[in-house]
Enzyme design. Structure first.
Site, short mmCIF file in Angstrom:
data_model
loop_
_atom_site.label_atom_id
_atom_site.label_comp_id
_atom_site.label_asym_id
_atom_site.label_seq_id
_atom_site.Cartn_x
_atom_site.Cartn_y
_atom_site.Cartn_z
N ASP A 71 -11.37 1.09 -7.64
CA ASP A 71 -11.67 -0.09 -6.86
C ASP A 71 -12.76 0.28 -5.85
O ASP A 71 -13.07 1.46 -5.65
CB ASP A 71 -10.39 -0.54 -6.14
CG ASP A 71 -10.59 -1.79 -5.32
OD1 ASP A 71 -11.34 -2.67 -5.76
OD2 ASP A 71 -9.99 -1.89 -4.23
N ASP A 93 -6.16 0.50 -3.82
CA ASP A 93 -5.35 0.43 -2.60
C ASP A 93 -4.76 -0.94 -2.32
O ASP A 93 -4.02 -1.10 -1.36
CB ASP A 93 -6.19 0.86 -1.39
CG ASP A 93 -7.25 -0.17 -1.03
OD1 ASP A 93 -7.68 -0.92 -1.94
OD2 ASP A 93 -7.65 -0.23 0.14
N ASP A 118 -4.66 -4.22 -7.27
CA ASP A 118 -4.83 -3.00 -8.06
C ASP A 118 -3.54 -2.54 -8.72
O ASP A 118 -3.56 -1.63 -9.56
CB ASP A 118 -5.34 -1.85 -7.17
CG ASP A 118 -6.71 -2.14 -6.58
OD1 ASP A 118 -7.54 -2.71 -7.30
OD2 ASP A 118 -6.93 -1.83 -5.40
N ASN A 124 6.21 34.57 -37.71
CA ASN A 124 7.43 35.35 -37.91
C ASN A 124 8.34 34.71 -38.95
O ASN A 124 8.92 35.38 -39.81
CB ASN A 124 8.19 35.50 -36.60
CG ASN A 124 7.55 36.53 -35.68
OD1 ASN A 124 6.77 37.37 -36.13
ND2 ASN A 124 7.85 36.44 -34.40
#
Length: 877
Positions: free
Chosen positions: A353, A623, A627, A691
């Site tokens: 933003d 913020d 958002d 292995n």
């Protein structure tokens, strides 16, 4: 009259379509905005005298209280269960239970210890710093003034219903989404919703037919905004979750989608489960059919399953993430979700933003210019005297001027200047004036306001050292200068004055005195970039993170700020354009566009999803209320200092300090964490795969088990312990310069190319033990020889695989990792002659074996280095 049920389902709760980014809410608001006031009242079943109390009570039962959704906190038990539900943890638990049922208690203890460590560590880390959810209700805890039964009354906000007539005045919070019916100079602050710092004016007239963005509607006021000045009467359209803000809250409290990190871990887990599903039955059948001891074959197959499972993964992942979170906390960064650390490093696109994130989030007086456009202290002084002495509601521009506190002392604003009168601001004149008297008794009227209004009152203009008559051609140049400032995103006001002789009595001044003024200059305001924004974005670009700006603010101011912080604005996309795009078109556009303006919250979320569909790991930094959905949708949500509570609630990472420079450190920390996690996965998976590949082959031709189940588990436990110090290891600097993502295909390739190398030396060991040391009839010596070779090669290979460079020469492991490696090979060798040797089935090895082992270790390290170098050139990783 019953209100429309379009926005409710059969249970009276918000319908599912409201959960789709508030799209339906937007459509209904636009419809109401375009209609005239009488039509709106009729559609809502209301009237200017308000609803009756009986009708209001009925609607309250129908639509519910005016409260927004909030995220329910998980109980401790539910959080613990959610950690246990990890597929790898469930697999380990199943193997542990099978070990118990078959009487192999030692294997059960080893597995359960690893599970408990990983789950408990993650549980306590995730319980930290997650107490903000309860604050979501705070916005609707006050009262509103409304009209019911023709009478004004104060009512709790949660009791509002659609159709209620409310009164708004300066300082009020808008209690719901409302349609303005009448106004008097109504200005709202919508910064938390739109990101625009300056107040916006609202009027009662119907919105134009082409209005698309609900936040731009001139007659709609939203929950989450507040009244800066003026007053209004309005009718409630939506309440609670049906409001524009409420629909955002609903969207952010849904369960989070899996991030790239979660998906990567799950893919790796299922890949290992597939290996186990193939290998374990093969080992079981081969040993059962060839040796005819099905119980022994089953126990050995169980040990192989445990050996193939990277049981330390939960603990390695959690310890790495917790270590990263601790490192970030020392930089004043709160990590709310551990996985966010890795996503921070994998992030290749950061969407941010503008207002309050890249900018300071407040209006600042940037320029004070004389009539020629040159900086002027005299303009600042007069502007300060005007703002200091006027007693009306001080707006953001006044506050920006008054931030120059040093002028109060320098000008002696209160001692040398006595306020005589004030002509207050109104929205018709769009200006205000104060009259001050100095120590000589001279009265000066200082007027500030909109450029056109003030300049139209000026007959003269002050130039350096002179006052001359206004000339049209110079006025035109001054207006062009103001237009240029506006184009750069500045809010410009004009400043003028008039000196008047001292009157014997204290005079009274009026609007008529605002005439024949002298133009002094201009004051230009801006929400400026944070001091650290430019450097922070430069650092991110150096780490190959693409930065995109997503803002609700207008494109002019956005373009100016982007240029100031070094972001290209060649390609700019508006919310109205996004509305017209298909998903495919948007996906193409987001890649080529760096700046997006006039966005609604839903647009930000759409952009993030479009980037994710393109394979990007996306971060979002914001913020405001607007958002929140984007913060939740991103792979890593970052909120900054001063963010509203809902933004902090939606984010994964919270920056506690104003500096954005910590972003670079966060990205690097995330890449270190991922680097060390991927080291473990590559080493454990390729080594275990090699292995077990050896086990399948050996089981086919040996007359006895290749290794006892307890030896397999001991080998695996020692190897796991040697890797517990991986979180302390360094990561090569050149590995950190670009984002690293989960690429399960490359991991599979790595396992397939590197794993068989260990099998080659395992088979060399097999033939050495059988034909050099004649172990056909001495299975204990064979078991011991392969156990020691296996633990030595596995531990050595940690140092080869941990770096893309030449180990020990160009890149050296951390001291704890080196020490644990030495300790583990020492313990492995010691076990063959220790008091535990008989219990574990070991016998002493002949001296010649150790010479052959040293030669094999050197050959193994060299061959692995050669293959690794080829692999990096071929596959780039």
């Amino acid at each position: 009259m019953e209100i429309s049920k379009k926005t409710m389902d059969s249970s009276g709760h918000p319908a599912n379509h409201l959960r789709k980014n508030g799209t339906q809410v937007s459509v209904q608001l636009i419809e109401k905005a375009r209609a005239d006031t009488q039509t709106v009242l009729e559609e809502l079943g209301s009237q200017p005298s308000g609803l009756s109390q009986e009708e209001a009570d009925s609607r309250l039962k129908q639509v519910g209280t005016n409260e927004i959704a909030r995220e329910k906190r998980q109980s401790g038990l539910m959080r613990l269960l959610s950690n246990i539900k990890n597929p790898l943890v469930l697999l380990l638990l199943a193997l542990g239970v099978l070990s118990y049922l078959t009487g192999d208690l030692r294997a059960m203890v080893v597995i359960f210890v690893m599970v408990v460590l990983g789950v408990v560590l993650r549980f306590f880390q995730e319980m930290r710093a997650d107490n903000a959810a309860e604050k979501l209700k705070a916005m609707v805890s006050n009262t509103a003034t409304l009209v019911r039964d023709g009478q004004e009354k104060e009512v709790s906000l949660k009791m509002l219903v659609p159709g209620d007539i409310i009164r708004l005045a300066a300082g009020d919070m808008v209690p719901a989404d409302v349609r303005v019916l009448s106004t008097k100079d109504l200005f709202l602050n919508q910064a938390a919703l739109t990101g625009e710092a300056l107040p916006v004016e609202k009027k009662a007239a119907p919105a134009p037919a082409d209005a698309q963005n609900p936040l731009d509607l001139p007659n709609i006021c939203f929950l989450g905004s507040n009244v800066e000045s003026g007053s209004a009467t309005a009718v409630v359209i939506h309440t609670g979750n049906q409001t524009y803000f409420g629909s955002l809250a609903v969207s952010i409290v849904r369960q989070r989608q899996l991030t790239s990190f979660d998906k990567g871990i799950n893919k790796f887990t299922w890949m290992m489960i597939c290996f186990i599903a193939v290998m374990v039955p093969a080992v079981f059948l081969i040993n059962g059919l060839s040796k005819h001891n099905w119980l022994e074959a089953f126990l050995f197959a169980m040990a192989v399953a445990v050996g193939l499972t990277p049981e330390m993964l939960p603990m390695i992942v959690t310890v790495n993430l917790a270590k990263g979170a601790l490192a970030m906390s020392r930089k004043k960064v709160i990590v709310k979700r551990l996985n966010a650390i890795q996503n921070f490093g994998a992030m290749d696109v950061l969407c941010t933003d503008k207002t309050g994130t890249l900018t300071q989030g407040k209006i600042v007086l940037e320029k004070y210019l004389d009539a020629r456009g040159d900086p002027s202290q005299r303009v600042l002084n007069y502007g300060y005297l005007n703002s200091y002495h006027h007693t009306g509601l001080k707006n953001l521009l006044d506050e920006a001027i008054l931030d120059h506190e040093e002028l109060e002392e320098r000008l002696k604003a209160n001692e040398k200047y006595h306020k005589i009168d004030e002509i207050p601001f109104d929205f018709v004149r769009r200006r205000m004036s104060v009259v001050v008297e100095d120590e000589t008794g001279l009265n000066t009227l200082i007027c500030k306001g909109a450029v056109d209004e003030v300049m139209s009152l000026c007959t003269r203009v002050e130039l350096p050292g002179d006052v001359v008559a206004v000339q049209p051609e110079h006025d035109t140049k001054r207006r062009k200068m103001v237009d240029d400032l506006n184009a750069q995103g500045f809010r410009v006001i004009a400043l003028a004055y008039k000196e008047m002789p001292n009157a014997p009595d204290e005079p009274v001044y009026s609007i008529q005195d605002e005439s024949d003024l002298i133009l002094l200059g201009f004051l230009a305001f801006l929400d400026p970039p944070k001091d650290t924004a430019t450097e922070a974005l430069k650092q991110l670009r150096g780490l190959n993170v693409d930065v995109k700006v997503l803002t609700g603010d207008n494109e002019i101011i956005t373009a100016y700020i982007c240029k100031e912080v070094g972001i290209s604005v060649e390609h700019l996309l508006l919310g109205s354009q996004i509305e017209m795009m298909s998903e495919a078109a948007l996906a193409e556009a987001v890649g080529a566009t760096s700046v997006f303006a006039r966005l609604a919250p839903a647009h930000k979320e759409h952009i993030i999803h479009a980037l994710q569909r393109k394979g990007h790991v996306v971060g979002f930094m914001g913020d405001g209320i607007n958002d929140a959905p984007a913060l939740k949708a991103a792979d890593v949500g970052i909120s900054v200092d001063g963010a509203v509570d809902i933004a902090k609630e939606s984010s994964d990472i919270i920056l506690l300090e104003n500096s954005l420079l910590v972003l670079e450190q966060g990205v690097l920390e995330g890449r270190r964490v991922f680097g060390n996690i991927i080291k473990y996965i590559k080493m454990a998976a390729s080594s275990n795969f090699g292995n077990m590949f050896s086990v399948v082959g050996a089981s086919a031709f040996l007359p006895f088990l290749p290794m006892l189940p307890i030896q397999v588990l001991t080998n695996n436990l020692l190897y796991d312990f040697s890797q517990t110090t991986i979180p302390t290891d360094q990561v090569d600097a050149d590995w950190l310069i670009r984002p690293r993502q989960w690429t399960i295909g490359k991991i599979m390739h790595f396992i397939l190319f590197i794993g068989p190398i260990s099998s080659i030396f395992d088979y060399v060991t097999f033939f050495m033990m059988l034909y050099v040391f004649n172990c056909w009839n001495n299975p204990a010596l064979f078991h011991t020889g392969w156990f020691v070779e296996s633990i030595f090669t596995q531990t050595l290979i940690i140092h080869v695989i941990r770096t893309n460079k030449i180990p020990f020469i160009e890149s050296r492991a951390s001291r704890p990792l080196i020490l644990t490696s030495i300790l583990i090979v020492g313990v492995g060798a010691w076990l063959t002659i220790s008091p535990l040797a008989k219990t574990l089935g070991f016998v002493p090895l002949p001296p010649l074996y150790w010479l052959f082992l040293a030669i094999m270790l050197l050959g193994y390290a060299m061959l692995t280095q050669v293959v690794k170098t080829w692999f990096i050139r071929r596959f780039g990783e």
